[in-house]
Design a protein around this motif. Structure first.
Motif, PDB file in Angstrom:
ATOM      1  N   ALA A  97     -10.235  13.927 -18.159  1.00 37.50           N
ATOM      2  CA  ALA A  97     -11.156  13.524 -19.211  1.00 37.50           C
ATOM      3  C   ALA A  97     -11.480  12.045 -19.059  1.00 37.50           C
ATOM      4  N   ASP A  98     -12.382  11.549 -19.910  1.00 35.52           N
ATOM      5  CA  ASP A  98     -12.765  10.141 -19.857  1.00 35.52           C
ATOM      6  C   ASP A  98     -11.552   9.246 -19.979  1.00 35.52           C
ATOM      7  N   PHE A 157      -9.284  12.029  -1.372  1.00 37.92           N
ATOM      8  CA  PHE A 157      -8.522  12.211  -2.610  1.00 37.92           C
ATOM      9  C   PHE A 157      -7.137  11.588  -2.528  1.00 37.92           C
ATOM     10  N   ALA A 158      -6.638  11.381  -1.321  1.00 37.24           N
ATOM     11  CA  ALA A 158      -5.351  10.708  -1.158  1.00 37.24           C
ATOM     12  C   ALA A 158      -5.496   9.196  -1.224  1.00 37.24           C
ATOM     13  N   LEU A 159      -6.727   8.717  -1.094  1.00 37.19           N
ATOM     14  CA  LEU A 159      -6.976   7.277  -1.047  1.00 37.19           C
ATOM     15  C   LEU A 159      -7.575   6.730  -2.333  1.00 37.19           C
ATOM     16  N   ALA A 160      -8.226   7.574  -3.128  1.00 37.51           N
ATOM     17  CA  ALA A 160      -8.922   7.077  -4.322  1.00 37.51           C
ATOM     18  C   ALA A 160      -9.123   8.194  -5.332  1.00 37.51           C
ATOM     19  N   HIS A 161      -9.324   7.808  -6.587  1.00 40.76           N
ATOM     20  CA  HIS A 161      -9.929   8.687  -7.572  1.00 40.76           C
ATOM     21  C   HIS A 161     -11.431   8.705  -7.296  1.00 40.76           C
ATOM     22  N   ILE A 162     -12.127   9.703  -7.804  1.00 41.72           N
ATOM     23  CA  ILE A 162     -13.581   9.769  -7.649  1.00 41.72           C
ATOM     24  C   ILE A 162     -14.219   9.961  -9.015  1.00 41.72           C
ATOM     25  N   VAL A 163     -15.179   9.101  -9.357  1.00 42.12           N
ATOM     26  CA  VAL A 163     -15.962   9.280 -10.573  1.00 42.12           C
ATOM     27  C   VAL A 163     -17.395   9.589 -10.154  1.00 42.12           C
ATOM     28  N   GLU A 173     -22.020   1.375 -15.974  1.00 40.18           N
ATOM     29  CA  GLU A 173     -21.567   2.457 -16.846  1.00 40.18           C
ATOM     30  C   GLU A 173     -20.263   3.086 -16.355  1.00 40.18           C
ATOM     31  N   MET A 174     -20.146   3.228 -15.043  1.00 39.48           N
ATOM     32  CA  MET A 174     -18.912   3.801 -14.516  1.00 39.48           C
ATOM     33  C   MET A 174     -17.733   2.841 -14.713  1.00 39.48           C
ATOM     34  N   VAL A 203     -10.576  13.434 -10.352  1.00 41.99           N
ATOM     35  CA  VAL A 203     -12.032  13.516 -10.358  1.00 41.99           C
ATOM     36  C   VAL A 203     -12.498  13.444 -11.803  1.00 41.99           C
ATOM     37  N   LEU A 204     -13.437  12.537 -12.072  1.00 43.50           N
ATOM     38  CA  LEU A 204     -14.029  12.388 -13.399  1.00 43.50           C
ATOM     39  C   LEU A 204     -15.531  12.604 -13.282  1.00 43.50           C
ATOM     40  N   LEU A 205     -16.072  13.549 -14.055  1.00 45.87           N
ATOM     41  CA  LEU A 205     -17.517  13.785 -14.124  1.00 45.87           C
ATOM     42  C   LEU A 205     -18.040  13.085 -15.368  1.00 45.87           C
ATOM     43  N   ARG A 206     -19.026  12.232 -15.181  1.00 50.64           N
ATOM     44  CA  ARG A 206     -19.475  11.374 -16.286  1.00 50.64           C
ATOM     45  C   ARG A 206     -21.001  11.306 -16.317  1.00 50.64           C
ATOM     46  N   HIS A 207     -21.593  11.672 -17.460  1.00 54.02           N
ATOM     47  CA  HIS A 207     -23.044  11.552 -17.604  1.00 54.02           C
ATOM     48  C   HIS A 207     -23.424  10.076 -17.712  1.00 54.02           C
TER      49      HIS A 207
END
Length: 235
Positions: free
Chosen positions: A180-181, A145-151, A46-47, A191-195
């Motif tokens: 956003a998505d 945060f300097a190395l990756a995005h986080i979902v 899903e991610m 940072v992405l928050l995803r249900h």
């Protein structure tokens, strides 16, 4: 064509697959995977769709510093992960943390990947909500945060932003970085928050069921269950 210069086709043929897809975002999903189960696989699927990942790297932890030692050896957990992802061309297993003779700090793993992939490669770290809430306790966590995005995979109906368990330091990071998505700009920092689909599956419950001779079929891939039974794991 200048004599001695290889044709374009020859250069393309020898280009590594990594280079050919250098700017396609990839995901990094770590854990003890003790054992890997359908909840792990569904989260990654899903991610990957939410962010548009070209691949997801599963990294079984060698010596996790934030929890007790895994119940079974790294080579078993590595093999179960390999069997679990077989047949999904987007999923691969990375053994670097199993091979590392040191604690499995995520920041070190991401730094290794940055060295291999380059500074321009978009990388997404996949985390469950509980893991994200504990982020301030991780080694050198702000450097992530300097190395990756986080979902972050949120449970339906349970918003992290409304949780009393969300540390103020993380709340500030989300406020500054939330997107956003969809794909974020740049290689890192969002940072992405995803249900995600709720699947009440836990490795702890699976280990307990196996120890007491109860069925765990349909909680993990058949190939993983076969491997557990063949090697008499968790009994």
């Amino acid at each position: 064509m200048v004599s001695g210069t290889p044709p374009v086709e020859a250069l393309t043929a020898h280009r590594s697959p990594l280079a050919a897809h250098a700017l396609h975002p990839i995901g990094v999903f770590g854990g003890t995977f003790d054992p890997i189960h359908l909840g792990h696989l569904r989260l990654a699927e899903e991610m990957a769709e939410a962010v548009g990942l070209a691949s997801v790297r599963f990294l079984p932890a060698g010596r996790p510093p934030h929890r007790g030692a895994p119940c079974i050896a790294g080579q078993h957990r590595l093999e179960m992960a390999r069997r679990a992802v077989a047949g999904n061309p987007r999923f691969v297993v990375d053994d670097r943390e199993i091979r590392r003779d040191a604690p499995s700090y995520t920041v070190d793993t991401l730094a290794d990947l940055r060295t291999e992939l380059g500074d321009a490669q978009p990388v997404w770290l996949l985390l469950g909500a509980d893991a994200f809430l504990g982020l301030p306790g991780w080694h050198d966590w702000r450097r992530l945060f300097a190395l990756a995005h986080i979902v972050v995979a949120e449970r339906p109906g349970a918003s992290l932003l409304q949780s009393d368990a969300l540390p103020e330091t993380l709340r500030a990071e989300i406020a500054a970085r939330q997107v956003a998505d969809g794909p974020a700009a740049g290689p890192a920092g969002a940072v992405l928050l995803r249900h995600m689909t709720p699947l009440a599956i836990s490795a702890t419950a699976i280990r307990d069921a196996l120890a007491h001779g109860r069925s765990v079929r349909y909680l993990l891939p058949d190939a993983v269950l076969d491997y557990i039974q063949e090697n008499r794991l968790y009994a």
